[in-house]
Design a protein around this motif. Structure first.
Motif: not given
Lengths: 81, 148, 148, 81
Positions: C1-9
């Motif tokens: 499973m590919q996972t992308r997690i981003r916290i961004q403005r």
């Protein structure tokens, strides 16, 4: 009556649309009539579990009435989405 | 409830479609579903046929039914027809609501009924010829869950 | 499973994010959720604070849990922080699967747990000053549904 | 011990982070200790039903142990998403 055929029903019958003058009845009697029009129709309607019908663009069962100016469509179970 | 239903050959712009559902500022929640042509073996083209007019009429009825079941502010349904390639997008259902659970439920409801009620047919082109896709009974079961 | 997690403005591009989940051609179904700042009365700005590192760690744990519950091919979670305006997008959760019900379930599961477990806090700016948004107990109830 | 404060807990205490040498114990005893450090702490921790805690970036209850090198964060119930 305006008859429409889609997907493999269209391919087996060999046309997508035709006009016919038919006795008033229900969907089941209409199909029984069409099956006798030739081997292409007999082939298309050979297995009625695989045929779906719409009368005036609403899904309809075998008991649904059909009248002279109706649009009746025959097609396989749908596979969109 | 604003409703947009489009049957088209062209692809669609998710950013624009979601923005259309939220510009009035009423809805904080948008649940969306996109269906895609899978890349599998020798599948080269997926062609979608439909029943013009009935398609729009049937989807309009399904969206109206969803609007009676859940508090929705907007629904967009876009279904592509014609020749598609593996990886292409087939369908978008996007539902806006003030309540995320309502948005999710209505979106899944609409997909389940699109799969079983909207008059579309898929034909696959493979190296051994063309084949009509068979209807899946699991889709009937999925739609059956929503019966009241 | 590919996972992308981003916290961004910055805002995000839905087309690109959904494309990222489907380029391998494995998944035919992508369920997405976007949360938006509602336009209401005198609300001028919504500011999002978070707990750096724990945010990513907690979301990573939630995505892993979703991956054990449903057969998923990819998950993308993007959460914005900083100052947002009414109409702006706050969050994206997008889930790809071969099965649309799994995609819908996992997407809603992740939203319910983001709302109750991910360390973000919203502060509203209104004409009478700044107010921290109160946690909603309905969000706890929503997460509670998933307890095994 | 590294202490972190977020949202209105941060505002009430007046800082976002501080280092303290504290007796080993659990989350509840740590909060009891902090409440005595001044009116700003007493105000922040006045209603413990509104306080959530994370130890080393995992959500933790009042019985969770805290050790000298832990990172302990205090914040209101979360409101993201």
């Amino acid at each position: 009556m305006n008859l429409l055929y889609f997907a493999w029903v269209r391919q087996k019958i060999g046309k997508s649309e035709e006009q016919m003058t038919l006795p008033v009845g229900d969907v089941a009697s209409l199909i029984a009539h069409l099956k006798n029009l030739g081997p292409n129709y007999a082939d298309a309607f050979a297995d009625l579990t695989r045929i779906r019908v719409a009368v005036n663009q609403h899904h309809a069962g075998p008991d649904a009435p059909v009248a002279p100016h109706d649009e009746v469509a025959f097609f396989p179970p749908v596979t969109g989405g | 409830m604003q409703t947009r239903i489009r049957i088209q050959r062209e692809d669609f712009d998710l950013n624009a479609e979601v923005a259309n559902l939220t510009t009035d500022g009423e809805a904080g929640a948008v649940a969306s579903f996109t269906g895609h042509v899978r890349k599998e073996g020798d599948l080269s083209t997926l062609t979608l046929e439909h029943y013009p007019h009935m398609t729009e009429a049937e989807i309009t009825r399904l969206v109206a039914e969803a609007g009676t079941r859940w508090p929705l502010t907007g629904v967009t349904v876009i279904h592509r027809v014609g020749s598609l390639k593996p990886g292409d997008r087939i369908v978008l259902v996007a539902v806006a609501s003030q309540h995320r659970h309502a948005a999710f439920q209505a979106c899944e409801f609409l997909m389940d009924f699109l799969k079983t009620h909207a008059p579309f047919w898929k034909e696959e082109a493979r190296t051994d010829g063309h084949h009509w896709v068979e209807h899946r009974h699991s889709d009937d079961d999925a739609a059956e869950r929503w019966k009241k």
